[in-house]
Design an enzyme around this catalytic site. Structure first.
Site, PDB file in Angstrom:
ATOM      1  N   GLY A  49     -74.397  -1.696 -43.264  1.00 13.45           N
ATOM      2  CA  GLY A  49     -75.256  -1.800 -44.431  1.00 13.45           C
ATOM      3  C   GLY A  49     -76.465  -2.646 -44.079  1.00 13.45           C
ATOM      4  O   GLY A  49     -76.374  -3.520 -43.204  1.00 13.45           O
ATOM      5  N   GLN A  54     -84.305  -7.460 -45.235  1.00  9.70           N
ATOM      6  CA  GLN A  54     -83.840  -7.955 -43.930  1.00  9.70           C
ATOM      7  C   GLN A  54     -84.777  -7.527 -42.805  1.00  9.70           C
ATOM      8  O   GLN A  54     -84.720  -8.080 -41.713  1.00  9.70           O
ATOM      9  CB  GLN A  54     -82.422  -7.444 -43.634  1.00  9.70           C
ATOM     10  CG  GLN A  54     -81.362  -8.091 -44.488  1.00  9.70           C
ATOM     11  CD  GLN A  54     -79.976  -7.573 -44.124  1.00  9.70           C
ATOM     12  OE1 GLN A  54     -79.524  -6.578 -44.664  1.00  9.70           O
ATOM     13  NE2 GLN A  54     -79.303  -8.247 -43.202  1.00  9.70           N
ATOM     14  N   CYS A  91     -73.315 -10.839 -41.357  1.00 10.85           N
ATOM     15  CA  CYS A  91     -74.608 -10.353 -41.827  1.00 10.85           C
ATOM     16  C   CYS A  91     -75.540 -10.273 -40.627  1.00 10.85           C
ATOM     17  O   CYS A  91     -75.590 -11.211 -39.832  1.00 10.85           O
ATOM     18  CB  CYS A  91     -75.153 -11.309 -42.882  1.00 10.85           C
ATOM     19  SG  CYS A  91     -76.766 -10.819 -43.504  1.00 10.85           S
ATOM     20  N   LEU A  92     -76.255  -9.175 -40.504  1.00  6.91           N
ATOM     21  CA  LEU A  92     -77.165  -9.012 -39.367  1.00  6.91           C
ATOM     22  C   LEU A  92     -78.270 -10.073 -39.374  1.00  6.91           C
ATOM     23  O   LEU A  92     -78.862 -10.354 -38.347  1.00  6.91           O
ATOM     24  CB  LEU A  92     -77.774  -7.600 -39.369  1.00  6.91           C
ATOM     25  CG  LEU A  92     -76.759  -6.465 -39.103  1.00  6.91           C
ATOM     26  CD1 LEU A  92     -77.366  -5.110 -39.411  1.00  6.91           C
ATOM     27  CD2 LEU A  92     -76.264  -6.515 -37.669  1.00  6.91           C
ATOM     28  N   HIS A 133     -72.854  -6.864 -51.186  1.00  8.53           N
ATOM     29  CA  HIS A 133     -73.541  -7.680 -50.173  1.00  8.53           C
ATOM     30  C   HIS A 133     -75.019  -7.287 -50.092  1.00  8.53           C
ATOM     31  O   HIS A 133     -75.905  -8.159 -50.091  1.00  8.53           O
ATOM     32  CB  HIS A 133     -72.838  -7.483 -48.818  1.00  8.53           C
ATOM     33  CG  HIS A 133     -73.460  -8.207 -47.674  1.00  8.53           C
ATOM     34  ND1 HIS A 133     -72.811  -9.210 -46.981  1.00  8.53           N
ATOM     35  CD2 HIS A 133     -74.674  -8.084 -47.073  1.00  8.53           C
ATOM     36  CE1 HIS A 133     -73.606  -9.671 -46.017  1.00  8.53           C
ATOM     37  NE2 HIS A 133     -74.738  -8.992 -46.048  1.00  8.53           N
ATOM     38  N   GLU A 134     -75.291  -5.975 -50.035  1.00  8.39           N
ATOM     39  CA  GLU A 134     -76.687  -5.530 -49.885  1.00  8.39           C
ATOM     40  C   GLU A 134     -77.503  -5.820 -51.139  1.00  8.39           C
ATOM     41  O   GLU A 134     -78.677  -6.191 -51.055  1.00  8.39           O
ATOM     42  CB  GLU A 134     -76.753  -4.035 -49.533  1.00  8.39           C
ATOM     43  CG  GLU A 134     -76.013  -3.623 -48.269  1.00  8.39           C
ATOM     44  CD  GLU A 134     -76.247  -4.523 -47.072  1.00  8.39           C
ATOM     45  OE1 GLU A 134     -77.295  -5.187 -46.989  1.00  8.39           O
ATOM     46  OE2 GLU A 134     -75.341  -4.593 -46.207  1.00  8.39           O
ATOM     47  N   HIS A 137     -78.694  -9.250 -51.186  1.00 10.87           N
ATOM     48  CA  HIS A 137     -79.915  -9.446 -50.391  1.00 10.87           C
ATOM     49  C   HIS A 137     -81.159  -9.238 -51.250  1.00 10.87           C
ATOM     50  O   HIS A 137     -82.167  -9.922 -51.073  1.00 10.87           O
ATOM     51  CB  HIS A 137     -79.965  -8.467 -49.215  1.00 10.87           C
ATOM     52  CG  HIS A 137     -79.247  -8.949 -47.985  1.00 10.87           C
ATOM     53  ND1 HIS A 137     -79.607 -10.098 -47.314  1.00 10.87           N
ATOM     54  CD2 HIS A 137     -78.202  -8.423 -47.296  1.00 10.87           C
ATOM     55  CE1 HIS A 137     -78.811 -10.256 -46.268  1.00 10.87           C
ATOM     56  NE2 HIS A 137     -77.943  -9.265 -46.236  1.00 10.87           N
TER      57      HIS A 137
END
Ligand code: NI
Length: 179
Positions: A49, A54, A91-92, A133-134, A137
């Site tokens: 995701g 991001q 998380c990236l 989660h997304e 963001h």
């Protein structure tokens, strides 16, 4: 308009990760290519995701693919939550850190698809976790905000190191879920 091709994943400490994302008013080819580029970026980091902020662009758009179908969503909102579950999330944008996050087990997500059509997605388990989660963001919220007191002590040093990294190579992901 930024050059879509040169996008890279922004790391913890970058102010764009803390901004509230702006809703997309009119979906154009720019947004569609941006979503395609986001997918490449997500896959290059073995992520499942990714939210557009991001990549440094403050728009309310996400891509999700946990292996059961691909979602490209614009202006996503959670309209229903049910139950509880906990996943260890990575998380990236916060590589090298894994946090247990309590979230709803089932959610309904309302959004537009890339053709500007309204969609409602019912998700549970891992898929529900990834959507939450997304969408976090898009509100400027990160997994570190869910850290317990002990988590905070453990990750403090790593977060300081991440803040100093900016253009250098980030540490490898340590969590199974990279979002
Ligand atoms: Ni993330």
């Amino acid at each position: 308009m930024e050059t879509i091709k040169s996008l890279k994943i922004r790391l913890f400490g970058d102010p764009v990760l803390r901004k509230k994302a702006v809703s997309v008013r009119k979906i154009t080819d720019y947004h569609r290519s941006l979503l395609d580029e986001m997918l490449k970026l997500m896959r290059s980091g073995s992520g499942i995701g990714l939210a557009v902020p991001q990549a440094g662009i403050n728009l309310a758009m996400i891509v999700v693919d946990i292996g059961s179908g691909l979602y490209k969503l614009i202006n996503p909102k959670i309209i229903k939550r049910q139950g509880r579950q906990v996943f260890e999330e990575g998380c990236l944008s916060v590589p090298g850190i894994c946090i247990k996050v309590k979230r709803a087990k089932k959610v309904s997500v309302k959004a537009l698809n890339e053709n500007a059509e309204p969609v409602i997605i019912e998700a549970c388990d891992l898929l529900a976790c990834v959507f939450q989660h997304e969408i976090d963001h898009l509100k400027g919220r990160l997994i570190v905000d869910y850290a317990s007191f002990f988590d905070k002590l453990k990750i403090r040093k790593k977060l300081e190191e991440l803040k100093k990294l900016s253009n250098k190579e980030p540490p490898p992901a340590v969590c199974k879920l990279n979002l």
